[in-house]
Design an enzyme around this catalytic site. Structure first.
Site, PDB file in Angstrom:
ATOM      1  N   GLY A  12      21.329-135.897 -51.618  1.00 43.94           N
ATOM      2  CA  GLY A  12      21.428-135.452 -53.014  1.00 43.94           C
ATOM      3  C   GLY A  12      20.055-135.412 -53.663  1.00 43.94           C
ATOM      4  O   GLY A  12      19.259-136.329 -53.461  1.00 43.94           O
ATOM      5  N   ALA A  23       2.531-135.844 -54.925  1.00 48.33           N
ATOM      6  CA  ALA A  23       1.632-136.938 -54.553  1.00 48.33           C
ATOM      7  C   ALA A  23       1.318-136.902 -53.052  1.00 48.33           C
ATOM      8  O   ALA A  23       0.182-137.156 -52.645  1.00 48.33           O
ATOM      9  CB  ALA A  23       2.266-138.280 -54.929  1.00 48.33           C
ATOM     10  N   VAL A  25       1.176-134.243 -51.170  1.00 51.17           N
ATOM     11  CA  VAL A  25       0.247-133.134 -50.916  1.00 51.17           C
ATOM     12  C   VAL A  25      -1.171-133.498 -51.383  1.00 51.17           C
ATOM     13  O   VAL A  25      -2.151-133.275 -50.658  1.00 51.17           O
ATOM     14  CB  VAL A  25       0.753-131.836 -51.608  1.00 51.17           C
ATOM     15  CG1 VAL A  25      -0.281-130.721 -51.519  1.00 51.17           C
ATOM     16  CG2 VAL A  25       2.071-131.394 -50.983  1.00 51.17           C
ATOM     17  N   ARG A  73      22.654-131.933 -47.117  1.00 52.44           N
ATOM     18  CA  ARG A  73      23.192-133.023 -46.292  1.00 52.44           C
ATOM     19  C   ARG A  73      23.535-132.340 -44.970  1.00 52.44           C
ATOM     20  O   ARG A  73      24.575-131.701 -44.867  1.00 52.44           O
ATOM     21  CB  ARG A  73      24.448-133.612 -46.934  1.00 52.44           C
ATOM     22  CG  ARG A  73      24.237-134.134 -48.354  1.00 52.44           C
ATOM     23  CD  ARG A  73      25.484-134.849 -48.842  1.00 52.44           C
ATOM     24  NE  ARG A  73      25.511-134.990 -50.285  1.00 52.44           N
ATOM     25  CZ  ARG A  73      24.910-135.969 -50.967  1.00 52.44           C
ATOM     26  NH1 ARG A  73      24.211-136.869 -50.336  1.00 52.44           N
ATOM     27  NH2 ARG A  73      25.012-136.031 -52.284  1.00 52.44           N
ATOM     28  N   ASP A 104      20.169-143.229 -48.261  1.00 51.30           N
ATOM     29  CA  ASP A 104      20.831-143.845 -47.112  1.00 51.30           C
ATOM     30  C   ASP A 104      21.040-142.889 -45.928  1.00 51.30           C
ATOM     31  O   ASP A 104      20.614-143.157 -44.807  1.00 51.30           O
ATOM     32  CB  ASP A 104      22.179-144.356 -47.664  1.00 51.30           C
ATOM     33  CG  ASP A 104      22.954-145.153 -46.683  1.00 51.30           C
ATOM     34  OD1 ASP A 104      22.545-146.291 -46.408  1.00 51.30           O
ATOM     35  OD2 ASP A 104      23.965-144.634 -46.173  1.00 51.30           O
ATOM     36  N   THR A 127      17.156-141.396 -54.532  1.00 48.21           N
ATOM     37  CA  THR A 127      18.584-141.172 -54.819  1.00 48.21           C
ATOM     38  C   THR A 127      18.865-141.712 -56.214  1.00 48.21           C
ATOM     39  O   THR A 127      18.308-142.744 -56.593  1.00 48.21           O
ATOM     40  CB  THR A 127      19.502-141.886 -53.801  1.00 48.21           C
ATOM     41  OG1 THR A 127      20.817-142.002 -54.373  1.00 48.21           O
ATOM     42  CG2 THR A 127      19.037-143.282 -53.449  1.00 48.21           C
ATOM     43  N   ASP A 129      21.435-143.116 -57.062  1.00 51.99           N
ATOM     44  CA  ASP A 129      22.355-144.262 -56.959  1.00 51.99           C
ATOM     45  C   ASP A 129      21.668-145.629 -56.942  1.00 51.99           C
ATOM     46  O   ASP A 129      22.304-146.643 -57.222  1.00 51.99           O
ATOM     47  CB  ASP A 129      23.208-144.146 -55.687  1.00 51.99           C
ATOM     48  CG  ASP A 129      24.226-143.022 -55.782  1.00 51.99           C
ATOM     49  OD1 ASP A 129      24.394-142.461 -56.871  1.00 51.99           O
ATOM     50  OD2 ASP A 129      24.846-142.706 -54.753  1.00 51.99           O
ATOM     51  N   ASP A 131      20.874-147.386 -54.429  1.00 49.12           N
ATOM     52  CA  ASP A 131      21.663-148.241 -53.548  1.00 49.12           C
ATOM     53  C   ASP A 131      20.972-148.561 -52.228  1.00 49.12           C
ATOM     54  O   ASP A 131      21.591-148.548 -51.169  1.00 49.12           O
ATOM     55  CB  ASP A 131      23.037-147.588 -53.283  1.00 49.12           C
ATOM     56  CG  ASP A 131      22.902-146.219 -52.646  1.00 49.12           C
ATOM     57  OD1 ASP A 131      21.786-145.666 -52.644  1.00 49.12           O
ATOM     58  OD2 ASP A 131      23.910-145.689 -52.152  1.00 49.12           O
ATOM     59  N   ARG A 173      29.191-143.240 -55.515  1.00 48.86           N
ATOM     60  CA  ARG A 173      30.310-143.261 -54.560  1.00 48.86           C
ATOM     61  C   ARG A 173      30.563-144.662 -54.029  1.00 48.86           C
ATOM     62  O   ARG A 173      31.681-145.127 -53.972  1.00 48.86           O
ATOM     63  CB  ARG A 173      29.951-142.346 -53.381  1.00 48.86           C
ATOM     64  CG  ARG A 173      30.831-141.167 -53.256  1.00 48.86           C
ATOM     65  CD  ARG A 173      30.528-140.415 -51.998  1.00 48.86           C
ATOM     66  NE  ARG A 173      29.092-140.370 -51.702  1.00 48.86           N
ATOM     67  CZ  ARG A 173      28.448-139.280 -51.311  1.00 48.86           C
ATOM     68  NH1 ARG A 173      29.082-138.160 -51.198  1.00 48.86           N
ATOM     69  NH2 ARG A 173      27.162-139.305 -51.029  1.00 48.86           N
TER      70      ARG A 173
END
Ligand code: F6P
Length: 323
Positions: A12, A23, A25, A73, A104, A127, A129, A131, A173
């Site tokens: 995502g 940064a 590059v 994805r 992840d 991400t 999230d 996570d 999720r």
């Protein structure tokens, strides 16, 4: 010696990914390293779809959400034959190291790739999230929670005017960190997240209190919560408060877009810079993160394996202020 690196964004998208690419590059140019920007994450490696990135390509992107390299994805990368194809492509182009910006799934892909490709891979945690183990903030999280808080502030205005109960569903999720922080910051009346078991007795007691007090209420629910999402929570509230005027608001992908916040741009830029440095220092299969304001490196295997636990201090805050 590192002369040529591949960079891509995968999974995502999240605000700040462009700042990270920029940064990479600029840091690479500083060390006379060529950068190949692969499109659509692992899909680009499989199809050998890339562009040589020059500083002029990243000149005006630090403030833009999304990713100039596009993302995906990749289903195909889960198959061995395509991973082998990707490894052959990279070899053909003479790439010496890879920088993968994602979450992840991206790092799980990098681990699977090791079987076919000996190139070092460094990850930049990206991400909304947040996570991943090994970083306090992933690229995109700060912007996403600010987007959510802004939205809930607006929802609160109309909720108050109509004395309604709003169930606001936010992304996550498997992780409730977007819900948790945004609930705290917006003064929500309740928050439901996958990491904490829902206490139905406490919820029912809350409904009784709300019945007595009247007025508006905001409940924040993470999409991955065991309740099954905002509409299920609305049914639950309706069963406890049959006379309540209830509305559901699912914030959705609005949380993934927008200009990255100042903090996001700074963190993402640091991740990109240190990713190039890490490759030069011979690091491999590690994710760059920030822990207590210090750059850290966490092996992919550790970053992806463990599910985050909500810190007890945060849980306590929530239980008193927004439970
Ligand atoms: O990138 C993380 C995330 O935004 C999750 O919070 C959400 O569940 C998921 O991606 C949505 O993915 P997609 O955009 O593929 O529907």
């Amino acid at each position: 010696m590192i002369h040529k690196i591949a960079v891509f964004t995968s999974g995502g998208d999240s605000p700040g990914m462009n700042a990270c690419i920029r940064a990479v590059v600029l840091a690479a140019q500083h060390h006379n390293i060529q950068v190949l920007g692969y499109f659509k994450g692992y899909e680009g490696l499989i199809d050998n779809s890339f562009k040589v990135l020059h500083p002029s390509d990243v000149k005006d992107i630090i403030h833009r959400g999304g990713t100039i390299l596009k993302t995906a994805r990749s289903e195909r990368f889960m198959e061995k034959q395509y991973r082998i194809q990707a490894a052959e492509n990279l070899k053909k182009e003479g790439v010496d190291g890879i920088i993968a910006i994602g979450g992840d799934g991206t790092f799980k892909g990098a681990l699977a790739f090791q079987e076919h490709c000996s190139l070092p891979v460094i990850g930049c945690a990206g991400t909304i999230d947040n996570d991943l183990i090994g970083t306090d903030f992933t690229i995109g999280y700060d912007t996403a929670i600010n987007t959510v808080v802004e939205a809930i502030d607006k929802i609160r205005d109309t909720a108050q005017s109509h004395e309604r109960i709003f169930i606001v569903e936010v992304m996550g999720r498997d992780a409730g960190l977007i819900a948790l922080r945004s609930a705290l910051a917006s003064g929500a009346d309740a928050v439901l997240i996958p990491e904490l078991k829902n206490d139905s007795a406490a919820l029912v007691a809350k409904f009784e209190q709300w019945k007595k007090e009247g007025g508006s209420r905001i409940i924040v629910v993470a999409e991955g919560d065991e309740s099954g999402g905002a509409y299920k929570v609305a049914e639950l509230v309706k069963s406890g408060l049959p006379k309540a005027d209830i509305r559901v608001s699912i914030l959705g992908h609005v949380q993934r877009g927008g200009n990255p916040s100042c903090m996001e741009r700074v963190n993402a830029s640091a991740f990109g810079y240190y990713a190039v440095k890490a490759l030069q220092e011979g690091k491999r299969s590690e994710m760059i993160g920030f822990v207590n304001k210090t750059i850290t490196y966490t092996p992919f295997a550790k970053a992806v394996k463990h599910h985050l636990k909500v810190k007890p201090e945060l849980e306590l805050l929530i239980s008193v202020l927004s439970a």
